[in-house]
Write an enzyme that holds these catalytic residues in place. Structure first.
Site, PDB file in Angstrom:
ATOM      1  N   HIS A  16       0.835  -1.193   0.000  1.00  0.00           N
ATOM      2  CA  HIS A  16       0.000   0.000   0.000  1.00  0.00           C
ATOM      3  C   HIS A  16       0.873   1.248   0.000  1.00  0.00           C
ATOM      4  O   HIS A  16       2.091   1.165   0.085  1.00  0.00           O
ATOM      5  CB  HIS A  16      -0.986   0.004   1.186  1.00  0.00           C
ATOM      6  CG  HIS A  16      -0.402   0.434   2.492  1.00  0.00           C
ATOM      7  ND1 HIS A  16      -1.126   1.079   3.461  1.00  0.00           N
ATOM      8  CD2 HIS A  16       0.862   0.338   3.000  1.00  0.00           C
ATOM      9  CE1 HIS A  16      -0.347   1.342   4.509  1.00  0.00           C
ATOM     10  NE2 HIS A  16       0.849   0.898   4.255  1.00  0.00           N
ATOM     11  N   CYS A  24       5.809   6.802   4.292  1.00  0.00           N
ATOM     12  CA  CYS A  24       4.773   5.880   3.822  1.00  0.00           C
ATOM     13  C   CYS A  24       4.123   6.291   2.511  1.00  0.00           C
ATOM     14  O   CYS A  24       3.274   5.569   1.982  1.00  0.00           O
ATOM     15  CB  CYS A  24       3.717   5.694   4.903  1.00  0.00           C
ATOM     16  SG  CYS A  24       4.417   4.982   6.393  1.00  0.00           S
ATOM     17  N   HIS A  28       5.016   0.428  -0.361  1.00  0.00           N
ATOM     18  CA  HIS A  28       5.730  -0.515   0.493  1.00  0.00           C
ATOM     19  C   HIS A  28       4.745  -1.580   0.971  1.00  0.00           C
ATOM     20  O   HIS A  28       3.561  -1.504   0.674  1.00  0.00           O
ATOM     21  CB  HIS A  28       6.365   0.204   1.694  1.00  0.00           C
ATOM     22  CG  HIS A  28       5.354   0.855   2.584  1.00  0.00           C
ATOM     23  ND1 HIS A  28       4.744   2.052   2.264  1.00  0.00           N
ATOM     24  CD2 HIS A  28       4.805   0.459   3.766  1.00  0.00           C
ATOM     25  CE1 HIS A  28       3.883   2.365   3.212  1.00  0.00           C
ATOM     26  NE2 HIS A  28       3.885   1.414   4.133  1.00  0.00           N
ATOM     27  N   HIS A  30       3.491  -4.673   4.082  1.00  0.00           N
ATOM     28  CA  HIS A  30       3.497  -5.134   5.474  1.00  0.00           C
ATOM     29  C   HIS A  30       3.069  -6.585   5.521  1.00  0.00           C
ATOM     30  O   HIS A  30       2.266  -7.032   4.699  1.00  0.00           O
ATOM     31  CB  HIS A  30       2.488  -4.351   6.322  1.00  0.00           C
ATOM     32  CG  HIS A  30       2.797  -2.907   6.447  1.00  0.00           C
ATOM     33  ND1 HIS A  30       3.773  -2.421   7.290  1.00  0.00           N
ATOM     34  CD2 HIS A  30       2.275  -1.824   5.825  1.00  0.00           C
ATOM     35  CE1 HIS A  30       3.816  -1.108   7.185  1.00  0.00           C
ATOM     36  NE2 HIS A  30       2.915  -0.720   6.297  1.00  0.00           N
ATOM     37  N   HIS A  67      -1.300 -10.719  -0.657  1.00  0.00           N
ATOM     38  CA  HIS A  67      -0.486 -10.591  -1.875  1.00  0.00           C
ATOM     39  C   HIS A  67      -1.197  -9.728  -2.915  1.00  0.00           C
ATOM     40  O   HIS A  67      -1.242 -10.051  -4.108  1.00  0.00           O
ATOM     41  CB  HIS A  67      -0.100 -11.960  -2.442  1.00  0.00           C
ATOM     42  CG  HIS A  67       0.965 -12.630  -1.618  1.00  0.00           C
ATOM     43  ND1 HIS A  67       0.715 -13.168  -0.386  1.00  0.00           N
ATOM     44  CD2 HIS A  67       2.279 -12.805  -1.840  1.00  0.00           C
ATOM     45  CE1 HIS A  67       1.829 -13.654   0.106  1.00  0.00           C
ATOM     46  NE2 HIS A  67       2.798 -13.444  -0.745  1.00  0.00           N
ATOM     47  N   GLU A 140       0.758  -3.843  12.078  1.00  0.00           N
ATOM     48  CA  GLU A 140       1.434  -3.461  10.836  1.00  0.00           C
ATOM     49  C   GLU A 140       2.905  -3.873  10.944  1.00  0.00           C
ATOM     50  O   GLU A 140       3.537  -4.282   9.985  1.00  0.00           O
ATOM     51  CB  GLU A 140       1.309  -1.945  10.688  1.00  0.00           C
ATOM     52  CG  GLU A 140       1.526  -1.423   9.328  1.00  0.00           C
ATOM     53  CD  GLU A 140       1.206   0.061   9.274  1.00  0.00           C
ATOM     54  OE1 GLU A 140       0.226   0.429   8.633  1.00  0.00           O
ATOM     55  OE2 GLU A 140       1.951   0.850   9.875  1.00  0.00           O
TER      56      GLU A 140
HETATM   57 ZN   LIG Z   1       2.453   1.049   5.522  1.00  0.00          ZN
END
Ligand SMILES: [Zn+2]
Length: 152
Positions: A16, A24, A28, A30, A67, A140
């Site tokens: 996201h 952010c 990237h 998580h 994914h 996260e």
């Molecule tokens: Zn993030």
């Protein structure tokens, strides 16, 4: 009384990006570790719910987002264009991303912060279990965790 489920079946890896954020705003990912608590009365078998049944249903709900690139469809900060099985996302920061449609999951959210994601997942589970109080604990990172539960 409450039960809590967690584990590999309740973990998803997703990409996201946020906007107007120093770190952010770059795309990237998580490994979201999700725990779910379910609170309610005991049934005639002296259970709130069968653990494996509950875990499987929650897993089915959240694996849709595993994914995938998570795109907040209600964002004022992203302009989203879908054509020829491609998704083009233009951010107010001036960035343009292009993804294959099959790699993207749209969410009816303004942003994909863990706060909104945990509430969204809560609401999906609650739809299937309206008689119980549901709490979603969504990490996260191991040290950054959102907890969402409905008001009683
Ligand atoms: Zn993030």
């Amino acid at each position: 009384m409450k039960l809590r489920v967690s584990g590999d079946k309740l973990t998803i890896a997703s990409a996201h990006m946020l906007v107007k954020h120093e770190k952010c705003a770059r795309i990237h990912g998580h490994n979201y570790f999700i725990e779910v608590e379910i609170e309610g009365e005991l049934n005639e078998e002296n259970m709130i719910i069968d653990f494996s049944e509950f875990k499987s249903r929650v897993s089915k709900i959240i694996k849709k987002y595993d994914h995938k690139v998570l795109i907040p469809f209600n964002s004022k900060n992203f302009n989203i264009d879908i054509s020829d099985e491609q998704v083009t996302v233009s951010s107010c920061d001036g960035k343009v991303y292009r993804f294959p449609r099959e790699d993207v999951e749209f969410l009816p959210l303004e942003s994909t912060t863990v706060e909104l994601l945990s509430r969204f997942i809560h609401d999906l589970i609650k739809e299937e279990y309206p008689q119980f109080t549901i709490t979603v604990i969504m990490s996260e990172t191991p040290t950054s965790v959102a907890i969402y539960t409905e008001d009683k």
